[in-house]
Design a protein around this motif. Structure first.
Motif, PDB file in Angstrom:
ATOM      1  N   TYR A 166       0.788  -1.223   0.000  1.00 43.21           N
ATOM      2  CA  TYR A 166       0.000   0.000   0.000  1.00 43.21           C
ATOM      3  C   TYR A 166       0.822   1.276   0.000  1.00 43.21           C
ATOM      4  N   ILE A 167       2.105   1.205   0.326  1.00 43.43           N
ATOM      5  CA  ILE A 167       2.943   2.396   0.248  1.00 43.43           C
ATOM      6  C   ILE A 167       3.171   2.782  -1.209  1.00 43.43           C
ATOM      7  N   GLU A 168       2.955   1.837  -2.115  1.00 44.98           N
ATOM      8  CA  GLU A 168       3.113   2.092  -3.542  1.00 44.98           C
ATOM      9  C   GLU A 168       1.906   2.802  -4.154  1.00 44.98           C
ATOM     10  N   THR A 169       0.810   2.905  -3.419  1.00 50.28           N
ATOM     11  CA  THR A 169      -0.382   3.559  -3.946  1.00 50.28           C
ATOM     12  C   THR A 169      -0.119   5.052  -4.076  1.00 50.28           C
ATOM     13  N   LYS A 170      -0.291   5.569  -5.265  1.00 50.15           N
ATOM     14  CA  LYS A 170       0.002   6.974  -5.540  1.00 50.15           C
ATOM     15  C   LYS A 170      -1.149   7.871  -5.077  1.00 50.15           C
ATOM     16  N   CYS A 171      -0.808   8.914  -4.360  1.00 49.55           N
ATOM     17  CA  CYS A 171      -1.813   9.845  -3.875  1.00 49.55           C
ATOM     18  C   CYS A 171      -2.313  10.718  -5.022  1.00 49.55           C
ATOM     19  N   THR A 172      -3.606  10.864  -5.119  1.00 49.19           N
ATOM     20  CA  THR A 172      -4.192  11.636  -6.218  1.00 49.19           C
ATOM     21  C   THR A 172      -4.243  13.135  -5.948  1.00 49.19           C
ATOM     22  N   ILE A 173      -3.964  13.540  -4.715  1.00 47.15           N
ATOM     23  CA  ILE A 173      -4.091  14.968  -4.423  1.00 47.15           C
ATOM     24  C   ILE A 173      -2.749  15.679  -4.272  1.00 47.15           C
ATOM     25  N   PHE A 174      -1.650  14.931  -4.225  1.00 48.95           N
ATOM     26  CA  PHE A 174      -0.339  15.563  -4.138  1.00 48.95           C
ATOM     27  C   PHE A 174       0.048  16.118  -5.510  1.00 48.95           C
ATOM     28  N   THR A 175       0.538  17.328  -5.549  1.00 48.97           N
ATOM     29  CA  THR A 175       0.996  17.909  -6.807  1.00 48.97           C
ATOM     30  C   THR A 175       2.342  18.565  -6.588  1.00 48.97           C
ATOM     31  N   PRO A 176       3.217  18.586  -7.555  1.00 47.60           N
ATOM     32  CA  PRO A 176       3.074  17.854  -8.818  1.00 47.60           C
ATOM     33  C   PRO A 176       3.186  16.351  -8.576  1.00 47.60           C
ATOM     34  N   ASN A 177       2.556  15.597  -9.443  1.00 47.60           N
ATOM     35  CA  ASN A 177       2.524  14.143  -9.281  1.00 47.60           C
ATOM     36  C   ASN A 177       2.710  13.492 -10.649  1.00 47.60           C
TER      37      ASN A 177
END
Length: 63
Positions: free
Chosen positions: A36-47
């Protein structure tokens, strides 16, 4: 047209299985964390990594 759900919650949490291999509870917890640490956060920018992952998923789709 291709539609792919990729929001903060949803299918992306279920794309990978957590390994059940290990000798004790600590190994199993590490497996959960590594998955689950590999799950990319959708709200962090830039991403940029998230965008790259979406493009890779679309390239795997046969049209």
């Amino acid at each position: 047209m291709v539609v792919r759900e990729e929001s903060y919650t949803g299918a992306r949490y279920f794309e990978r299985e957590v390994s059940t291999e290990g000798d004790d509870v600590e190994d199993l917890i590490k497996n959960i964390v590594e998955t689950y640490i590999e799950t990319k956060c959708t709200i962090f920018t830039p991403n940029d990594e998230r965008v790259e992952n979406i493009i890779k998923k679309l390239q795997r789709v046969e049209l």
